[in-house]
Every structure is written in C-alpha cells, then in structure tokens.
Design a protein around this motif. Structure first.
Motif, PDB file in Angstrom:
ATOM      1  N   VAL A   6       0.865  -1.177   0.000  1.00 20.59           N
ATOM      2  CA  VAL A   6       0.000   0.000   0.000  1.00 20.59           C
ATOM      3  C   VAL A   6       0.909   1.237   0.000  1.00 20.59           C
ATOM      4  O   VAL A   6       1.800   1.339   0.840  1.00 20.59           O
ATOM      5  N   LEU A   7       0.694   2.150  -0.936  1.00 20.02           N
ATOM      6  CA  LEU A   7       1.649   3.261  -1.122  1.00 20.02           C
ATOM      7  C   LEU A   7       1.459   4.438  -0.180  1.00 20.02           C
ATOM      8  O   LEU A   7       2.377   5.230   0.021  1.00 20.02           O
ATOM      9  N   THR A   8       0.255   4.585   0.360  1.00 20.02           N
ATOM     10  CA  THR A   8      -0.002   5.621   1.370  1.00 20.02           C
ATOM     11  C   THR A   8      -1.043   5.064   2.348  1.00 20.02           C
ATOM     12  O   THR A   8      -1.877   4.231   1.953  1.00 20.02           O
ATOM     13  N   ILE A  25       6.852   1.439   6.273  1.00 20.06           N
ATOM     14  CA  ILE A  25       8.076   2.024   5.719  1.00 20.06           C
ATOM     15  C   ILE A  25       7.983   3.541   5.679  1.00 20.06           C
ATOM     16  O   ILE A  25       7.098   4.105   5.033  1.00 20.06           O
ATOM     17  N   ASP A  26       8.882   4.197   6.390  1.00 21.29           N
ATOM     18  CA  ASP A  26       9.134   5.626   6.183  1.00 21.29           C
ATOM     19  C   ASP A  26      10.642   5.777   6.333  1.00 21.29           C
ATOM     20  O   ASP A  26      11.141   6.300   7.326  1.00 21.29           O
ATOM     21  N   LEU A 105       9.975   6.177  24.435  1.00 19.76           N
ATOM     22  CA  LEU A 105       9.910   7.337  23.540  1.00 19.76           C
ATOM     23  C   LEU A 105       8.479   7.573  23.076  1.00 19.76           C
ATOM     24  O   LEU A 105       7.795   6.634  22.634  1.00 19.76           O
ATOM     25  N   VAL A 106       8.031   8.809  23.163  1.00 20.69           N
ATOM     26  CA  VAL A 106       6.762   9.201  22.557  1.00 20.69           C
ATOM     27  C   VAL A 106       7.137  10.037  21.335  1.00 20.69           C
ATOM     28  O   VAL A 106       7.833  11.049  21.452  1.00 20.69           O
ATOM     29  N   MET A 107       6.686   9.604  20.154  1.00 18.03           N
ATOM     30  CA  MET A 107       7.250  10.159  18.923  1.00 18.03           C
ATOM     31  C   MET A 107       6.166  10.622  17.951  1.00 18.03           C
ATOM     32  O   MET A 107       5.162   9.941  17.742  1.00 18.03           O
ATOM     33  N   THR A 108       6.377  11.764  17.339  1.00 14.47           N
ATOM     34  CA  THR A 108       5.453  12.263  16.314  1.00 14.47           C
ATOM     35  C   THR A 108       6.248  12.806  15.131  1.00 14.47           C
ATOM     36  O   THR A 108       7.138  13.642  15.309  1.00 14.47           O
ATOM     37  N   THR A 109       5.931  12.295  13.932  1.00 17.65           N
ATOM     38  CA  THR A 109       6.565  12.809  12.713  1.00 17.65           C
ATOM     39  C   THR A 109       5.475  13.093  11.693  1.00 17.65           C
ATOM     40  O   THR A 109       4.318  12.713  11.873  1.00 17.65           O
ATOM     41  N   THR A 110       5.851  13.771  10.617  1.00 18.05           N
ATOM     42  CA  THR A 110       4.839  14.216   9.660  1.00 18.05           C
ATOM     43  C   THR A 110       4.140  13.051   8.972  1.00 18.05           C
ATOM     44  O   THR A 110       2.925  13.079   8.757  1.00 18.05           O
ATOM     45  N   ASN A 111       4.891  12.013   8.624  1.00 16.37           N
ATOM     46  CA  ASN A 111       4.293  10.926   7.851  1.00 16.37           C
ATOM     47  C   ASN A 111       4.359   9.556   8.548  1.00 16.37           C
ATOM     48  O   ASN A 111       3.383   8.824   8.591  1.00 16.37           O
ATOM     49  N   GLY A 156       4.685   7.323   2.604  1.00 14.07           N
ATOM     50  CA  GLY A 156       4.547   8.374   1.591  1.00 14.07           C
ATOM     51  C   GLY A 156       4.853   9.736   2.172  1.00 14.07           C
ATOM     52  O   GLY A 156       5.394   9.858   3.290  1.00 14.07           O
ATOM     53  N   MET A 157       4.506  10.763   1.418  1.00 15.87           N
ATOM     54  CA  MET A 157       4.794  12.121   1.884  1.00 15.87           C
ATOM     55  C   MET A 157       3.540  12.977   1.792  1.00 15.87           C
ATOM     56  O   MET A 157       3.057  13.268   0.694  1.00 15.87           O
ATOM     57  N   VAL A 158       3.012  13.344   2.937  1.00 16.43           N
ATOM     58  CA  VAL A 158       1.816  14.173   3.015  1.00 16.43           C
ATOM     59  C   VAL A 158       0.710  13.611   2.105  1.00 16.43           C
ATOM     60  O   VAL A 158       0.132  14.330   1.288  1.00 16.43           O
ATOM     61  N   GLY A 159       0.455  12.315   2.267  1.00 16.93           N
ATOM     62  CA  GLY A 159      -0.664  11.701   1.554  1.00 16.93           C
ATOM     63  C   GLY A 159      -0.368  11.274   0.130  1.00 16.93           C
ATOM     64  O   GLY A 159      -1.258  10.772  -0.557  1.00 16.93           O
TER      65      GLY A 159
END
Lengths: 229, 229
Positions: A6-8, A25-26, A105-111, A156-159
């Motif tokens: 699945v790509l996104t 995968i990121d 660790l509590v972690m937040t990233t954009t994607n 992916g990147m921003v959807g």
C-alpha cells in the motif's frame, strides 16, 4: 507478487490490516530512526499524531517508572526539524545508547507515525528500513510460512506516494516472495518492483533519487540520508 | 516539469483546483467514452457519483427539453458492466451519433465520474484521453501561455494510482511543458514520465500493461482497450 503493498495510509481498505503482520516504511527517516532507537535499547516507542498529543501521552506515563530514567522522552519533527521543547528530533544519529537506552519514547513525525497509527488494528507492527531489512525479510517469510498475512504500508509524503518508500517496498516484496513475477501484479506493486530493479541493491542511490532524499540533503540532513541507505 | 499531476482524487490539496484548468484522466474508460459521446454530438455530460443520484438528476431534467429526444440518457458502469435499466454503459463504441447526438447524458462510473466531481471548483474541466490528446495539449499550452494554472488529475482505480492514467499524464505533461527535465520533479510526476518513456508513443502497449487494461480484456471489453489506445 503475492504480497499486499500500500503506497499511502489513505489507500488502506477498511479492516484490511486487522490480524495481519504489518511492516511500515518511512525510510527517510521515521522508521530508520525508530530502528536505531530500538537497537540502542529504547524500551518502546509510542507513535502519536500531534505535538499536543505527544505531551499528553508522555505526561500519562510520567512517574510510572522507577526513577528519572523512566520519564518518557519526546521525539519527532515538523518540516524535518526537531520540535521545540522536545528531547530528540527524528535523526537516527541522535538515537545513541546514552540517549535512549531503557527509555520510553513518545514520537510524532509528519508521515511515519501517522502510518503507524493507521495500522493500529494489526496483529503486529514493525518499522521497516534498510537497517533492519534482513531481519524483517526473515520475519515476513516466517509469518507467511505459518499461514499469516503480511501487509506492507508505505508512509509516503503528506498523503502522496514517495519513491524511496516504494523502492524499499519493492526490494522487500521481491526478497520476501522470492520472485518479482506474476501476471496479477497491481500497478502500484509494479512501480515498486520497477524501482527495485532500477536501483538494484544501491539503497543510497534510490534514496537520493527521491524528493525526500533531495530535500533532506538540501536542508542539512545529508548524513541522515547516508545512514538510512 | 512545471505542471501539477495528481495520481488519485484523494491526493488533491484543499482548494488547489479552484480557478485552474483541470484535465481529468480515466482513459480506461470513462474519459475515452466521454470524448466519444461529445464527439458524436452529445449536448453535455453530467457526472454523478451514485446510481440513485443519476436517476434523480435525470428526473430533474425530464421534460425540460423539446420533445422525446431531450430526455436525459443514463450512462455508466459498475464492475465494468452496464448498470441494469440504464440506456448506455461505459463503452466508447456505444456512443454513436445515432445514440447520443443532441442528448444530455447523466453518467456514473466507478472512478472517472468521482474524479470529475472532485474537481467541481475548477475554472474549467476537460476529459483527457488518447482520442482528444492533441487538442487537449494545445488547450493546456494556451492556458499556460495566458498565465493560467493547469492541473492534471488521474482517476486511478478505487483510490489507488493506476498505470494507464499515469502513462497518459506523463505523455501529456511532457508534451505540454515541452521537456521532461527539472530537478524538482515530484516522485509521482517522475513515475508518470518514466512510464511515458518506457512505452513511448505506444498507447496500446501502455494500456495493456495496466491492471485495468488486463481486467477489461479478460472481462470481454478488449475492443474498448483497443479503441482507447
């Protein structure tokens, strides 16, 4: 290739990860960074979507451990850069044993963390990157041999689909299934396999040929791209 | 390539088509079928999302024209096949002058009409396929020369990117912009251009190398793939 890619996260069908073994995968950089943190002794990583949510979740675990070392650490990025006030950013190089061993660790990233949250119904979830590639391939093969379902979810990147994640998915699929053939390949899976063929075993070339690789390099994170590949 | 290409309607950013000239691609088969209908004299095509909605919209236009010939026709498919009770399916070959000249069509398909609905805020919307390719390239060039924005939106297949639409978008982008270069290409645009390079000018080969082309051929619609290419 009898393996769902699945790509996104937006392309996931409702309920399709329930009960499955999911690899997220990121590769630039969240799952590479997570692998580094776990490798260097982090106790666990809780992926969250927002910055406020990260602080709330960390506060919930505050004081539950034994001593100062048990305080959850805040990690993540926005626009590739560390979040002001957080303990760590999203660079694999930051995840040294001195920094993370024994810590939550509590972690937040954009994607990446969004993708992890989107597969919360899975039977098991694994970050996938170059740094844990062989171990992940073995794990996926073993799940399939036992009759389990494996689903690969790219952040992916921003959807939108991204090339570096698709390349990693293509290599992974080829190695897990043992063949890149099959008449019934989906168009997305075919793209992943085409990229795996185009760049062969050259992780770094594939990463640098992606939008994310180019942007990270321009933004002062060239070393992270090198480490990820 | 200074031209925005979107691989599925779900990847559109809020408001990004407002004021733009939008080309929608669902080459197998909705936009090919629409071009055939318009070429053979259909007065207009109203894209709708659902089957019940199609009947409601058609009923709203009932009796507004002069005579029986003005009754809206229902067209579309589900699972590639015509919808029971509809006047027409989604095959370009059905859109003869005898069937559609002077008629209003209300149309619903699995992917194409959803994409058209997703760009309703555009300044203008054009179906794009092989059959109107040269005219569409000229139109897009002219819009850009006048300072307008052009956005290409692929319908994809059930929310996922599809190869045949991406190939069409790659050829279109290359011909409109006049060059396939540019360091800042997005990963998605690069996929489209790679496909355009892989299949060159051979529409039919590109269509047959896609999931949609293969499935349509297996499902008794091989002639539609041939006509589309």
């Amino acid at each position: 290739m009898n393996l769902r890619v699945v790509l996104t996260p937006g392309e996931l069908r409702p309920g399709e990860v329930a009960g499955a073994c999911v690899f997220v995968i990121d590769i630039l950089r969240a799952t590479t960074t997570m692998c580094a943190a776990l490798h260097h002794g982090a106790k666990a990583i809780i992926p969250v979507t927002g910055i406020d949510e990260a602080r709330e979740v960390a506060a919930r675990f505050e004081g539950e451990g034994e001593g100062e070392g048990e305080r959850p650490m805040l990690a993540g990025e926005r626009g590739a850069d560390p979040v002001p006030g957080f303990d760590l950013g999203n660079s694999p190089g930051e995840m040294t044993a001195a920094a993370v061993a024994g810590r939550l660790l509590v972690m937040t990233t954009t994607n990446g963390t969004r993708a992890l949250r989107a597969v919360a119904q899975a039977a098991s979830v694994h970050p996938l990157a170059a740094v844990n590639f062989s171990a992940a391939v073995q794990r996926a093969r073993s799940v399939r041999q036992d009759g389990g379902r494996v689903v690969v979810v790219c952040a992916g990147m921003v959807g939108q689909p991204s090339r570096e994640d698709a390349y990693c998915a293509g290599r992974f699929g080829r190695d897990v299934v043992g063949s890149a053939g099959g008449a019934g390949l989906s168009d997305q899976t075919r793209w992943c396999l085409d990229l795996a063929e185009e760049f062969g075993d050259d992780w770094y070339a594939a990463l640098m040929a992606s939008t994310a690789g180019r942007k990270l390099s321009e933004h002062g994170y060239a070393e992270d791209v090198r480490v990820a590949g």
